[in-house]
Design a protein around this motif. Structure first.
Motif, mmCIF file in Angstrom:
data_model
loop_
_atom_site.group_PDB
_atom_site.id
_atom_site.type_symbol
_atom_site.label_atom_id
_atom_site.label_comp_id
_atom_site.label_asym_id
_atom_site.label_seq_id
_atom_site.Cartn_x
_atom_site.Cartn_y
_atom_site.Cartn_z
ATOM 1 N N HIS A 73 5.822 15.051 -0.980
ATOM 2 C CA HIS A 73 5.072 13.787 -0.997
ATOM 3 C C HIS A 73 5.774 12.728 -0.143
ATOM 4 N N ALA A 83 2.584 1.739 -3.330
ATOM 5 C CA ALA A 83 1.646 2.294 -4.323
ATOM 6 C C ALA A 83 1.465 3.792 -4.100
ATOM 7 N N LYS A 84 1.379 4.192 -2.835
ATOM 8 C CA LYS A 84 1.214 5.621 -2.540
ATOM 9 C C LYS A 84 2.465 6.406 -2.912
ATOM 10 N N GLY A 109 0.834 -1.211 0.000
ATOM 11 C CA GLY A 109 0.000 0.000 0.000
ATOM 12 C C GLY A 109 0.863 1.253 0.000
ATOM 13 N N ILE A 110 1.918 1.240 0.816
ATOM 14 C CA ILE A 110 2.799 2.415 0.882
ATOM 15 C C ILE A 110 3.603 2.558 -0.406
ATOM 16 N N GLU A 138 2.427 7.102 -6.511
ATOM 17 C CA GLU A 138 1.462 8.142 -6.903
ATOM 18 C C GLU A 138 2.099 9.521 -6.986
ATOM 19 N N GLY A 139 3.102 9.761 -6.144
ATOM 20 C CA GLY A 139 3.737 11.084 -6.115
ATOM 21 C C GLY A 139 4.982 11.189 -6.966
ATOM 22 N N LEU A 196 4.432 11.242 3.449
ATOM 23 C CA LEU A 196 4.074 9.824 3.488
ATOM 24 C C LEU A 196 4.954 9.035 4.459
ATOM 25 N N ALA A 208 5.308 0.716 -7.550
ATOM 26 C CA ALA A 208 4.123 0.007 -7.055
ATOM 27 C C ALA A 208 4.276 -1.501 -7.189
#
Ligand SMILES: Cc1cc2nc3c(=O)[nH]c(=O)nc-3n(C[C@H](O)[C@H](O)[C@H](O)COP(=O)(O)O)c2cc1C
Length: 172
Positions: free
Chosen positions: A130, A58-59, A55-56, A62-63, A134, A71
């Motif tokens: 970002h 993937a996040k 999950g992290i 995103e940035g 995060l 990812a």
């Protein structure tokens, strides 16, 4: 050819990864290599955030507009600099130190049969914010780059980009 030189020329940016775990021992070897790099006045201002949580990852991706492969990486490394620890507290030294560590990680990954790619973060303000957000980075810890690492799902030929016009003898 000398095997160490062959390995340096064989390191390529790998952006496609198998869905297969990267063992902790491998990550430890990569971090050993990272922290064997030269650093100005041996200040070692680097820090490494090891990210395995999908999950992290993937996040994080995103940035990073050019970092979508993070990812699907087995592990991500966020390479950060403690600006207070850098030689003369100069960002330029911290960047050079972290860059040396990053290259060692890439070379070590290749030597282990892993694939990796350097993902630029600093000096892009949006990407830095970002990662800082995060990963809960303290204010004096600057994110410099991310590295996506995994078992390679693509093959690239060794190469150098040797260019005679970039070489100057004795004087420019
Ligand atoms: C400072 C820096 C930032 C980079 N950022 C990215 C990036 O965001 N995404 C990416 O796919 N590759 C990135 N790369 C990898 C380069 O694109 C790659 O090293 C170059 O194309 C040469 O290919 P090679 O690594 O296979 O020799 C970066 C490399 C450096 C040194």
């Amino acid at each position: 050819v000398n095997p160490a030189i062959e390995s340096i020329l064989g390191r390529r940016s790998i952006r496609r990864f198998q869905d297969r775990e990267v063992p902790d021992e491998c990550v430890r070897t990569l971090l050993d290599a990272a922290m064997a790099a030269p650093s100005a006045c041996c200040k070692d201002p680097w820090h490494f955030v090891v990210v395995r949580d999908r999950g992290i990852l993937a996040k994080l991706a995103e940035g990073l507009p050019n970092g979508q492969m993070l990812a699907s990486a087995g592990v991500g490394l966020a390479v950060c600099a403690n600006i207070d620890a850098a030689h003369d507290r100069l960002i330029s030294y911290a960047l050079q130190d972290c860059s040396a560590a990053i290259e060692n990680v890439l070379l070590a990954a290749h030597a282990l049969g892993l694939g990796a790619v350097w993902l630029g973060v600093h000096p892009r303000k949006g990407r830095m914010a970002h990662l800082a957000d995060l990963l809960d980075l303290p204010a004096n810890i600057l994110p410099i780059a991310a590295i996506a690492i995994g078992w390679p799902a693509e093959h690239k030929e060794p190469r150098t980009r040797y260019d005679e016009t970039k070489v100057h003898h004795e004087k420019w």
